[in-house]
Design an enzyme around this catalytic site. Structure first.
Site, mmCIF file in Angstrom:
data_model
loop_
_atom_site.group_PDB
_atom_site.id
_atom_site.type_symbol
_atom_site.label_atom_id
_atom_site.label_comp_id
_atom_site.label_asym_id
_atom_site.label_seq_id
_atom_site.Cartn_x
_atom_site.Cartn_y
_atom_site.Cartn_z
ATOM 1 C CG HIS A 1 -30.803 -24.997 -31.184
ATOM 2 N ND1 HIS A 1 -30.057 -25.920 -31.361
ATOM 3 C CD2 HIS A 1 -30.525 -24.253 -29.649
ATOM 4 C CE1 HIS A 1 -29.693 -26.405 -30.090
ATOM 5 N NE2 HIS A 1 -29.637 -25.301 -28.935
ATOM 6 C CG HIS B 1 -25.939 -24.852 -20.227
ATOM 7 N ND1 HIS B 1 -24.841 -23.800 -20.615
ATOM 8 C CD2 HIS B 1 -25.984 -25.195 -21.609
ATOM 9 C CE1 HIS B 1 -24.566 -23.300 -21.839
ATOM 10 N NE2 HIS B 1 -24.914 -24.368 -22.452
#
Length: 305
Positions: A108, A172
């Site tokens: 992805h 993140h």
């Protein structure tokens, strides 16, 4: 632009998704007006196409297929092998060691931006360039900029409109397995690329949704997002000061912004490529700390000045 599997999964609030989609709508307009003849995308992988049995720091795909994780495109991409191989040769001539794949598998991180911008991942010819951003040890950030500069110099020699994409989150620290912490089943996957069953993929999706829910509600051991880090990084890009990232160490990046903040390498490479044509100007500027996506989510569009 950032990516996130959670954009394809239930859980994030409608307000967040609508806000991001409105921004992505502006990017789609930018891309449509530019009408690229070729797309080059720098992207990471999340142990879906590259594994510890052989983990290059960089790899250029002369043929590639999406693995279809998180509902993304599954199947072949439209890769111009001749241009990809010429690009790889030019990068090697420039002194940057890069691997070549005639059968790259991408996840992805590569496919989501293509689907977002074009509606179909196969809509335009694309050269995928993998940058290892997860599997330690990692090379210096400066090498990602050198890779981008070498690619950009080659692209500048083409008489084509080329859209360069950097795909990655900023600060993140999602729950990604490591060699030191992975249980046996996960270890088989990240080292040997053991295939995932449909049940295992569903279980992983459920785990990601649950982790994002806990993180967004302040009940998570994951490292917090760091908007200060993200803004400082984006400020360097917006002011043509990309070379200042050369001094950023991997340990400092991880400590400040989480282990997956190393995905900024894709942004550094993309802007390094654009810088090869001289000064540039950023246009659309968007940033939002999005705990529901476990990511500092950002978008930049830019053109050569």
């Amino acid at each position: 632009m950032s990516h996130s599997p959670l954009l394809n999964l239930p859980g994030p609030p409608a307000e967040l998704l609508d806000d991001i989609d409105a921004q992505l709508g502006q990017v789609r307009t930018f891309v449509r007006e530019f009408d690229p003849e070729l797309v080059v995308i720098f992207a990471p992988d999340h142990y879906n196409g590259f594994f510890y049995k052989l983990m290059p720091p960089f790899c250029i795909g002369a043929a590639a297929s999406g693995v279809g994780d998180y509902g993304s495109h599954r199947g072949a991409l439209q890769v111009p092998a001749d241009i990809a191989n010429e690009c790889a040769a030019a990068v090697l001539d420039a002194g940057v060691d890069v691997a070549i794949s005639a059968s790259m598998e991408v996840d992805h991180g590569t496919v989501q931006p293509l689907e977002t911008l074009f509606g179909d991942a196969t809509a335009r010819p694309v050269i995928p360039i993998f940058i290892n951003s997860v599997a330690t040890p990692l090379g210096p950030l400066a090498r990602a900029r050198a890779l981008g500069a070498a690619v950009g110099k080659y692209l500048d020699s083409l008489e084509q409109r080329v859209l360069v994409i950097g795909s990655g989150g900023l600060s993140h620290d999602p729950p990604v397995p490591t060699l030191a912490t992975a249980p046996p089943t996960a270890l088989e996957r990240i080292v040997h690329g053991a295939p995932m069953s449909a049940e295992a993929r569903q279980a992983r999706q459920s785990a990601v949704i649950a982790a994002a829910h806990d993180f967004a509600h302040g009940d998570s051991p994951l490292r917090p997002l760091n908007p200060d880090f993200d803004h400082a990084f984006l400020e360097l890009l917006d002011t043509n000061r990309l070379t200042e990232t050369d001094g950023w160490t991997n340990s400092w990046i991880a400590a400040e912004a989480g282990n997956s903040a190393h995905e900024i390498r894709t942004w550094v490479a993309a802007f390094g490529a654009l810088s090869a044509a001289g000064a540039y100007q950023t246009l659309q500027r968007y940033y939002r700390p999005a705990p529901e996506l476990i990511a500092g989510f950002a978008i930049r569009t830019a053109v050569s000045a």
